[in-house]
Design an enzyme around this catalytic site. Sequence first.
Site, PDB file in Angstrom:
ATOM      1  N   GLY A 282       6.579   2.910  -1.955  1.00 27.70           N
ATOM      2  CA  GLY A 282       5.729   2.624  -3.111  1.00 27.70           C
ATOM      3  C   GLY A 282       6.190   3.424  -4.327  1.00 27.70           C
ATOM      4  N   SER A 283       5.231   3.811  -5.129  1.00 32.52           N
ATOM      5  CA  SER A 283       5.564   4.425  -6.426  1.00 32.52           C
ATOM      6  C   SER A 283       6.215   5.795  -6.312  1.00 32.52           C
ATOM      7  CB  SER A 283       4.298   4.530  -7.275  1.00 32.52           C
ATOM      8  OG  SER A 283       3.824   3.234  -7.590  1.00 32.52           O
ATOM      9  N   THR A 284       6.157   6.438  -5.153  1.00 28.89           N
ATOM     10  CA  THR A 284       6.823   7.735  -5.026  1.00 28.89           C
ATOM     11  C   THR A 284       8.331   7.599  -5.252  1.00 28.89           C
ATOM     12  OG1 THR A 284       6.975   7.435  -2.633  1.00 28.89           O
ATOM     13  CG2 THR A 284       5.105   8.712  -3.452  1.00 28.89           C
TER      14      THR A 284
END
Length: 649
Positions: A282-284
């Site tokens: 995801g956004s990590t």
Amino acid sequence: MRFRIRMVCLVFVVAFCLVAVRAFQLQVQGEQEWRKRAERQHQKVIPLTPRRGTIFDRNGEELALSIEVDSIYVQPRQVTDPAAAARALSGVLSMSAASLKAKLSSGKSFLWLKRQVTPRESELVRALEIAGVGFTKEHRRFYPNSEQGAQVIGFTGVDPKGLEGVELKYDAEILGQSGYLVTERDALGRGIGSGEVVIEGQNQGSNLQLTIDKNIQYIAEKELAAGVREANAKAGTVVVLDPMTGEVLAMASQPDFNPNAFYKYRPNQWRNRAICDTFEPGSTLKLFMMAAALNEGLVRMDQKIYCENGVFKVGGKVIHDHHKYKDLSVLEILKYSSNIGSAKIGKMLERERLYRYLTDFGFGQNTGIDLPGEVPGLLRRPSQWFEIDLAAISFGQGMTITALQLARATAAIANGGYLMDAPVVSKVTDHEGRVLTSNPPRAIKRVVSEDVARQVREMMTTVSEEGGTGTLAAVPGFRVAGKTGTAQKVDPVTGGYSVDKRVASFVGFVPAENPRLVILSVIDEPEGKTYGGLVAAPVFSRIASQSLRYLKVAPTAPLPAGPMALPPVMEVSVPLEEPTLATLEPADGGAPIMPNFSGMSYRQVLQTMGKTGVNLRLKGHGRVVEQSPPAGRPISYSSEAWVRLAPPT
């Protein structure tokens, strides 16, 4: 006649010479072989379990050790009344009288009755004073901290071969040499002599020292379990690293198990999810895509990128943002976690460069950590990427990673750009403490420049500040650099993304100016609120708060007035049936007060630490016999707080 006499004499001389030569061969040249044959005929040799080496944490605290216990055997030919003996032993050993009678009546020279019995069983059998029943010492594996670090340490079987964790990976080093129990017997196989047995040939295995810190491991497991429970999640993972060395300070998985009774748990509870489970980041992942673009000089932190009012078409697909952003700076794209902005920066990199940076950060390949079962995750070659794949990977979809990979890549940002490699076993020593093998940390490569790493660190601090997506990761008294992540899981039935199953995560480090800890928390399939900023960020905050206090890291920012409350596991507006806030009792000057731990067990100390928020160094096992500072005295940042436990005398 004289000739015949001479011939007879010659025959006798020749025969005498042959006998002499044969006697010389048997008694001189073949002495050792015949001695061994004789010993085999009048000795009975029974193999015993070897004594495995001890496993210590980084501070020398025991995590796994071998303890001496009694094993009970019988020499059936010496038992005078098998039926009566079987009845007496049955109740004590919890075995059927019929099976015991069969053993006692077998007529064999040696049989095990029951191995590795409890002290109570041994005491009761000794009291029976049954002729032919004997005792010998064997070694049983014991894990004094129960569930703590179970998936890293692993466990052994009865043999005692390592079956999981470092017990399996380093089995050859710590197994030790098996001993033998030797008994005397006559030509018919009957026991002779005093009945005493002799143990020969036993050598202890080597010891292991891990990079794990037992106290940080406890904090990580406690807060992860609370986070998983409160989110009603399927599972969870926490990894804590020293960013400068890459050493693993804690590695926790939920659900967990007790290695002292591993057979009572399901095999999926044995699994070390930090290296065996993969998930979409995801956004990590935007951290590393952003670092790559900065390192290539393609963007600046203040450069504005148009984010298409929240809707953007790429490769025949439509990408959405949660808000209708227009122009966002690169810093704001990370702060607000814009997928469209990230996709546009990813396009600037193009496939080959993005792929090269992701592999340089360690994704798509094993980290090489010395634990069994690691998987590499999935990162396809750039030649297999369509246009939508480039966009999706730029914001963390279309690839999978492990928790350890993500934590190590984040450590590279925290330490100035170096990807580090550090085995979980730092050294192997013999039973006298001499180092046999040392595994120091090493830098694998520089991934980005120090200046780019500093820029990304500054950008990451905005995530936990007001307006960011990870404000619940804030730690009182410290600046936090981090990033939230929320990824959809693949539905195994449809092959597409599930509509309701998510993986929520938060990865970051603290203090942002001089990082001491990299912490990753992953919550698998939370129910209700599923965003990483709401579910995983509070877990990060609570682990960071307690670990920094344990490490005596002085706050770098003003502390809030009044009692210092640790952040709740869930969002503050979510009503909880049982409040999980833990507070420190303030003393004059704001320092917490040392409770009275005298006489407490290890578990009671941990429970008290959990209730009061006080973090201590625990030494030894048994009951608390000493503590510092004394009960009722304030705990200051400048001195170590600890308790020492010792077995009852």
